[in-house]
Design a protein around this motif. Structure first.
Motif, PDB file in Angstrom:
ATOM      1  N   UNK A  54       0.412  -1.601  -0.393  1.00  0.00           N
ATOM      2  CA  UNK A  54      -0.012   0.556   0.632  1.00  0.00           C
ATOM      3  C   UNK A  54       1.082   1.180   0.339  1.00  0.00           C
ATOM      4  N   UNK A  55       2.386   1.264   0.332  1.00  0.00           N
ATOM      5  CA  UNK A  55       3.003   2.340   0.418  1.00  0.00           C
ATOM      6  C   UNK A  55       3.892   2.089  -0.299  1.00  0.00           C
ATOM      7  N   UNK A  56       4.376   2.226  -1.394  1.00  0.00           N
ATOM      8  CA  UNK A  56       5.743   2.470  -1.912  1.00  0.00           C
ATOM      9  C   UNK A  56       7.170   2.607  -1.838  1.00  0.00           C
ATOM     10  N   UNK A  57       7.458   2.545  -0.476  1.00  0.00           N
ATOM     11  CA  UNK A  57       9.341   3.094  -0.025  1.00  0.00           C
ATOM     12  C   UNK A  57      10.305   3.679  -1.418  1.00  0.00           C
ATOM     13  N   UNK A  58       9.638   2.815  -2.330  1.00  0.00           N
ATOM     14  CA  UNK A  58      11.293   2.919  -2.924  1.00  0.00           C
ATOM     15  C   UNK A  58      10.740   4.333  -3.603  1.00  0.00           C
TER      16      UNK A  58
END
Length: 164
Positions: A54-58
């Motif tokens: 749900x979260x794109x930490x890239x």
């Protein structure tokens, strides 16, 4: 509004989110902004662990300021198109005329994180429900008083102890 809620108090609030974000870009706010971003990065990593996918930490390495964080995380996580959409739709300033409960806004004019537009003088003047306390000094949630006390503590206790 919950029927038991009698008063609201807001302290050092960036009433105008877009202008507040721009204020944080100023050189004098760099240390604070970097510390704040460090905290926000940790929170995003925790969200990623809790809600994988749900979260794109890239994109964390692209985050250089609060605007970037709002663009890549705050806005999409909360259903906004982008940072500007979030700032426009979520800023508190636009909701002040609708306030129906005794509300006290406390800010310092020397708060380095608040732009001039974050001080709702006109809105407070028009509203019977809003009181604005804009102290000359206090910084961002500082409000130091002589001795061991803080002016803000005394002010809030006074507000909570008074009747409308």
């Amino acid at each position: 509004v919950h029927p038991n809620l009698e008063k609201l108090i807001a302290v050092s609030v960036p009433m105008h989110l877009s202008d507040g974000s721009k204020q944080l870009l100023k050189k004098g706010n760099l240390v604070y902004t970097q510390n704040f971003l460090s905290t926000l990065r940790k929170k995003i990593k925790e969200k990623h662990k809790t809600f994988p996918g749900h979260v794109d930490i890239d994109v964390l390495n692209k985050i250089k300021n609060i605007y970037d964080f709002d663009e890549y995380f705050t806005a999409p996580i909360n259903g906004f198109k982008n940072a500007e959409d979030y700032y426009a739709k979520a800023m508190a300033l636009q909701f002040l005329p609708e306030i129906k409960i005794e509300t006290h806004i406390i800010s310092a004019l020397d708060d380095p994180f608040l732009a001039e537009s974050c001080f709702p003088f006109a809105e407070a003047k028009k509203s019977k429900n809003i009181s604005l306390y804009a102290s000359k000094y206090g910084g961002h949630v500082g409000f130091y008083a002589r001795g061991d006390a803080y002016w803000i503590d005394q002010k809030i206790i006074g507000i909570l102890g008074s009747s409308n």
